[in-house]
Write a protein that holds these residues in place. Structure first.
Motif: not given
Length: 237
Positions: A200-206
Motif C-alpha cells: 500500500k505504501i509503495h502503490d500510493v507513492a508510485v
C-alpha cells in the motif's frame, strides 16, 4: 488542439470547493476565465464575445410545507435560463456556437421560499464559462482531474515555479522536497509490519510520483519494494 493545449490547465488560485445540489464540485472564477480568454483572443467585444438570444424562467418541482393534513403547497420552483450565442476569432476567422446557463431563482430553503435576485447574472456567467469550456478552457476541472488531490498539488507546484521571483531557488526547494519525500517513503516501507502495508505504501507513492512525471523517483520506490518483498534467505548454518 492548439487553443485547447494553451488553456486546459487551471490556475488553482482561481478555484474553490463548492456544494451544488448536494454535490461537491470545483467552482471556477468567471473573471479568471475571461482574463484567460483575453490573453488568447484579445479583449471581450473584439476578439470574443456573446449575445443573449433567449432568457426565460422554467417551472420546477412543486414546493410543500408541513405534513399530513397540514401539508400546503408553496407553489413551484423557478429556474432562470439564458441562451447565448458565443463567438470568438481565431486567425482572423470568426466562429460561433450556442450555449445555455441555468440558475435556481425561486426555491425552498430552510427559511421558506427564497429568491435569488442575481440569478440572471449567474446564469449568464454560467453560459460563458460553459462556452469557454467547449474550447478547452479549464478542461482539467471539467474532466474531473481536480477531484484528485495529487493532481491539484502538482499544479500548485508548477505554478509556484511560474510565479516565483527566484525560479532557481523554487526549483531547488522542490527538488529537496522530492528527495525528502522519497526518503520518508522508504523509511515507512522499511518499517511496514505486513506485506499488505508495504504494498500500500509503495502503490500510493508510485502513483504520486508518476503523476508528477517523476519516473526515476517511482523506479527508486519500486526497487526498494522488490528488495523488501524478497523472502529473506536464512543464513547457512
Amino acid at each position: 488542439m492548439r487553443i485547447w493545449d494553451q488553456v486546459d490547465k487551471t490556475d488553482t488560485r482561481y478555484t474553490k470547493d463548492a456544494k451544488v445540489g448536494g454535490q461537491q464540485i470545483t467552482s471556477l472564477n468567471g473573471t479568471a476565465m475571461i482574463m484567460k480568454a483575453t490573453e488568447v483572443f484579445g479583449p471581450a467585444g473584439f476578439g470574443f464575445g456573446w449575445t443573449v438570444i433567449e432568457e426565460r424562467f422554467d417551472k420546477g418541482a412543486e414546493m410543500f410545507v408541513g405534513e399530513g393534513d397540514k401539508r400546503a403547497s408553496l407553489g413551484f420552483e423557478l429556474n432562470h435560463t439564458v441562451k447565448i450565442l458565443f463567438w470568438a476569432k481565431v486567425d482572423g476567422e470568426r466562429g460561433q456556437f450556442e450555449q445555455y446557463g441555468c440558475t435556481p431563482y425561486l426555491y425552498k430553503s430552510k427559511y421558506g421560499t427564497t429568491t435569488d435576485g442575481e440569478a440572471p447574472k449567474k446564469s449568464l456567467t454560467d453560459a460563458i464559462k460553459k462556452s469557454l469550456s467547449m474550447l478547452g478552457f479549464s478542461a482539467d476541472v471539467f474532466l474531473g482531474m481536480f477531484d484528485d488531490r495529487d493532481y491539484v498539488q502538482q499544479r500548485q507546484e508548477e505554478q509556484a515555479i511560474e510565479q516565483a521571483v527566484d525560479k532557481d531557488a523554487e526549483i531547488a526547494k522542490q527538488q529537496q522536497d522530492r528527495l525528502d519525500y522519497i526518503k520518508s517513503v522508504i523509511d515507512n516501507m522499511q518499517g511496514a509490519q505486513t506485506p499488505h502495508e508495504l504494498k500500500k505504501i509503495h502503490d500510493v507513492a508510485v502513483r504520486q510520483l508518476t503523476l508528477r512525471k517523476d519516473e526515476k523517483g517511482a523506479a527508486r520506490i519500486s526497487l526498494e519494494w522488490k528488495k523488501l518483498s524478497e523472502p529473506k534467505q536464512e543464513s547457512a548454518a
